[in-house]
Design a protein around this motif. Structure first.
Motif, short mmCIF file in Angstrom:
data_model
loop_
_atom_site.label_atom_id
_atom_site.label_comp_id
_atom_site.label_asym_id
_atom_site.label_seq_id
_atom_site.Cartn_x
_atom_site.Cartn_y
_atom_site.Cartn_z
N ALA A 142 0.83 -1.21 0.00
CA ALA A 142 0.00 0.00 0.00
C ALA A 142 0.87 1.25 0.00
CB ALA A 142 -0.94 -0.01 1.20
N ALA A 143 1.98 1.21 0.71
CA ALA A 143 2.89 2.37 0.73
C ALA A 143 3.41 2.65 -0.67
CB ALA A 143 4.05 2.11 1.69
N HIS A 144 3.75 1.61 -1.41
CA HIS A 144 4.24 1.82 -2.78
C HIS A 144 3.14 2.43 -3.65
CE1 HIS A 144 6.53 1.31 -6.41
NE2 HIS A 144 5.46 0.76 -6.95
N THR A 145 1.94 1.89 -3.55
CA THR A 145 0.82 2.42 -4.34
C THR A 145 0.53 3.87 -3.98
OG1 THR A 145 -0.16 0.21 -4.54
CG2 THR A 145 -1.62 2.09 -4.92
N LEU A 146 0.49 4.16 -2.69
CA LEU A 146 0.20 5.52 -2.25
C LEU A 146 1.32 6.48 -2.67
CD1 LEU A 146 -2.24 6.64 -0.78
CD2 LEU A 146 -0.90 6.57 1.33
N ALA A 147 2.56 6.04 -2.60
CA ALA A 147 3.69 6.88 -3.03
C ALA A 147 3.58 7.20 -4.52
CB ALA A 147 5.02 6.18 -2.73
N GLU A 148 3.17 6.22 -5.31
CA GLU A 148 3.02 6.47 -6.75
C GLU A 148 1.87 7.43 -7.02
OE1 GLU A 148 3.10 2.97 -9.20
OE2 GLU A 148 5.28 3.17 -9.21
N ILE A 149 0.75 7.26 -6.31
CA ILE A 149 -0.37 8.18 -6.49
C ILE A 149 0.06 9.59 -6.10
CG2 ILE A 149 -2.67 8.82 -5.65
CD1 ILE A 149 -3.26 5.79 -5.47
N ASN A 150 0.77 9.69 -5.00
CA ASN A 150 1.23 11.00 -4.55
C ASN A 150 2.18 11.64 -5.57
OD1 ASN A 150 1.39 13.12 -2.50
ND2 ASN A 150 3.50 12.45 -2.28
N ALA A 151 3.03 10.83 -6.18
CA ALA A 151 3.97 11.36 -7.18
C ALA A 151 3.23 11.88 -8.42
CB ALA A 151 4.98 10.29 -7.57
N VAL A 152 2.13 11.24 -8.76
CA VAL A 152 1.33 11.71 -9.90
C VAL A 152 0.58 12.99 -9.52
CG1 VAL A 152 -0.60 11.15 -11.44
CG2 VAL A 152 1.14 9.42 -10.93
N HIS A 153 0.18 13.08 -8.28
CA HIS A 153 -0.55 14.26 -7.76
C HIS A 153 -1.73 14.59 -8.68
CE1 HIS A 153 0.71 16.31 -4.17
NE2 HIS A 153 0.17 17.43 -4.59
N PRO A 154 -2.73 13.70 -8.71
CA PRO A 154 -3.80 13.83 -9.71
C PRO A 154 -4.74 15.02 -9.54
CG PRO A 154 -4.26 12.02 -8.21
CD PRO A 154 -2.88 12.50 -7.90
N VAL A 155 -4.84 15.59 -8.36
CA VAL A 155 -5.71 16.75 -8.19
C VAL A 155 -4.90 17.94 -7.69
CG1 VAL A 155 -7.81 15.38 -7.83
CG2 VAL A 155 -6.45 16.05 -5.87
N ARG A 156 -5.33 19.10 -8.03
CA ARG A 156 -4.57 20.31 -7.68
C ARG A 156 -4.62 20.61 -6.19
NH1 ARG A 156 -1.83 23.70 -10.49
NH2 ARG A 156 -1.73 25.90 -10.05
#
Length: 146
Positions: A72-86
């Protein structure tokens, strides 16, 4: 097939990669300490990749709390790196993590969350150091509510 990295690329790796035009500095920080996020036109592709990877891992179901926390940490880190919302990425990621834990039949104890610890873990994960985030997630899915 996309090869999964052991960690997300660091800010410097993203910028120096041949596909560097896919990333832009965060509007909230400036070089040399800038965090690089994808340009908007790449967000869908990156999020689709992350969610396809998550689906291939059966949405982390059936894992021990420790294994869940690492994945989950890896998935969350990747989502955070994409930063999908402003605005609201942290709140969105927290809601997503609670649903991911629920789907994996694990508890989610928000009482464990401390602003500085969460922020520090997310910043570390952006640089490729996912251990603090995994430890935080393990505490969240292991702690009993008071």
């Amino acid at each position: 097939m996309t090869q999964r990295l052991a960690r997300p690329p660091t800010s410097k790796e993203r910028w120096s990669a041949p596909s560097s035009r896919k990333y832009q500095p965060s509007p909230w920080s400036t070089p040399p300490n800038a965090n690089w996020f994808p340009y908007p036109e790449y967000i869908d592709k990156e999020m689709n990749r992350i969610f396809a990877d998550l689906a291939a891992r059966d949405h982390l179901q059936g894992l021990s709390p420790a294994a869940f926390a690492i994945e989950a940490a890896h998935t969350l880190a990747e989502i955070n790196a994409v930063h999908p919302v402003r605005e609201g990425n942290g709140r969105m990621q927290l809601a997503f993590m609670s649903l991911l834990a629920e789907n994996a039949a694990l508890p989610f104890n928000p009482d464990v969350l401390e602003r500085d610890r969460v922020l520090g873990a997310m910043i570390e994960s952006f640089s490729g150091h996912e251990a603090p985030l995994a430890e935080l997630i393990l505490d969240i899915v292991s702690a009993q509510p008071e």
